[in-house]
Design a protein around this motif. Sequence first.
Motif, short mmCIF file in Angstrom:
data_model
loop_
_atom_site.label_atom_id
_atom_site.label_comp_id
_atom_site.label_asym_id
_atom_site.label_seq_id
_atom_site.Cartn_x
_atom_site.Cartn_y
_atom_site.Cartn_z
N ALA A 108 0.84 -1.20 0.00
CA ALA A 108 0.00 0.00 0.00
C ALA A 108 0.88 1.25 0.00
N THR A 109 0.83 2.00 -1.11
CA THR A 109 1.60 3.23 -1.26
C THR A 109 0.75 4.25 -1.99
N PRO A 110 0.57 5.46 -1.45
CA PRO A 110 -0.20 6.47 -2.16
C PRO A 110 0.33 6.69 -3.57
N ALA A 111 -0.56 6.91 -4.52
CA ALA A 111 -0.18 6.97 -5.93
C ALA A 111 0.90 8.01 -6.20
N GLY A 158 -11.02 -6.05 -8.22
CA GLY A 158 -11.12 -6.20 -9.66
C GLY A 158 -12.45 -5.73 -10.22
N PHE A 159 -13.34 -5.26 -9.34
CA PHE A 159 -14.65 -4.77 -9.75
C PHE A 159 -14.83 -3.28 -9.48
N ARG A 160 -13.94 -2.69 -8.68
CA ARG A 160 -14.15 -1.30 -8.26
C ARG A 160 -12.83 -0.73 -7.75
N GLY A 161 -12.85 0.57 -7.50
CA GLY A 161 -11.73 1.16 -6.80
C GLY A 161 -11.87 0.86 -5.32
N THR A 162 -10.78 1.04 -4.58
CA THR A 162 -10.86 0.78 -3.15
C THR A 162 -10.15 1.91 -2.40
N GLY A 163 -9.49 1.63 -1.33
CA GLY A 163 -8.96 2.68 -0.49
C GLY A 163 -7.67 3.29 -0.99
N PRO A 164 -7.16 4.26 -0.27
CA PRO A 164 -5.93 4.95 -0.66
C PRO A 164 -4.73 4.01 -0.65
N GLY A 165 -3.82 4.25 -1.59
CA GLY A 165 -2.58 3.50 -1.61
C GLY A 165 -2.59 2.20 -2.39
N ASP A 215 0.67 3.55 6.09
CA ASP A 215 0.43 4.83 6.74
C ASP A 215 -0.93 4.79 7.42
N PRO A 216 -1.20 5.69 8.38
CA PRO A 216 -2.43 5.60 9.18
C PRO A 216 -3.71 5.58 8.36
N GLU A 217 -3.80 6.41 7.32
CA GLU A 217 -5.03 6.46 6.53
C GLU A 217 -5.28 5.14 5.81
N THR A 218 -4.23 4.61 5.20
CA THR A 218 -4.37 3.34 4.48
C THR A 218 -4.66 2.21 5.45
N ALA A 219 -3.96 2.18 6.57
CA ALA A 219 -4.18 1.13 7.56
C ALA A 219 -5.62 1.17 8.08
N GLU A 220 -6.13 2.37 8.33
CA GLU A 220 -7.51 2.50 8.81
C GLU A 220 -8.50 1.94 7.79
N HIS A 221 -8.24 2.22 6.50
CA HIS A 221 -9.14 1.70 5.47
C HIS A 221 -9.06 0.18 5.40
#
Length: 268
Positions: A108-111, A158-165, A215-221
């Motif tokens: 998980a890494t922000p784009a 594979g059907f949708r977008g998901t969380g950050p990173g 990171d906290p935001e990604t982990a929370e998601h």
Amino acid sequence: MQISVPDVSTRTVTELISLTGRRALVTGAGRGLGLAIAQRLSEAGADVAVTDVDEQLALKAAESLPGRTLPLQLDVTDPDSVSAGADRTVREWGGIDIWVNNAGIFPATPALEMPTQTWDEVFAVNARGVFLGAREAARRMSEAGHGGVVVNVVSTAGFRGTGPGLAAYVASKHAARGVTRQLALEFAPMGIRVLGVAPTFVPTEGSLAVAGASDPETAEHLMSVMQPSTLGRLGVPDDVARIVLFAVSDLAAFMTGSTLLADAGDTA
């Protein structure tokens, strides 16, 4: 020459779900979803080649299964390694009837911060690895002339977008779902079925490690999607393994090209 899938209408339910006499290979089977899948295939009677990039994990997992096993070190990003694993299975058991492309990674890494190398590494495992496995499986199955089944473990991503990173992960799983559909068309004349199984996030050693390192935001998601579902509880690896068992069995003999959601109804 068209090889038709058999009409199994006269078989009993026990016969339809049995994998006795069939030879399976599961990638990324050292732990998590892959191990759960290997366990169910073994219980149903299949001989299972338990493969993992970590040879010790493959050995340990193979020892835990009830049936005949073949532990193999296999790197799904390396064409030679995938081919060698397929050849070794054929040498040991005489063929391959089932191939499950389960190995996957999801850093998980922000784009905006993602190195190109990370993108390439995710695609090497999650998309290219699926293609390599399916190709090598189909080559062995077609050479034997008996057909078979390939199952690709996709994802609800594979059907949708998901969380950050998770841009690379989401894109790679869309690719895996697409190649499932395309290979189903190309392999059908050989009597080879190709199906996808798309689980939601379930707690495994890998998913929990990613959440812990994010990171906290990604982990929370990531932790939020690993919560009790609309069916009232958290998913477990065996929830996914049972759907893979259905897909490879003759219960699903008239199915190909589909990707089955294993998500408790959570995918919009």
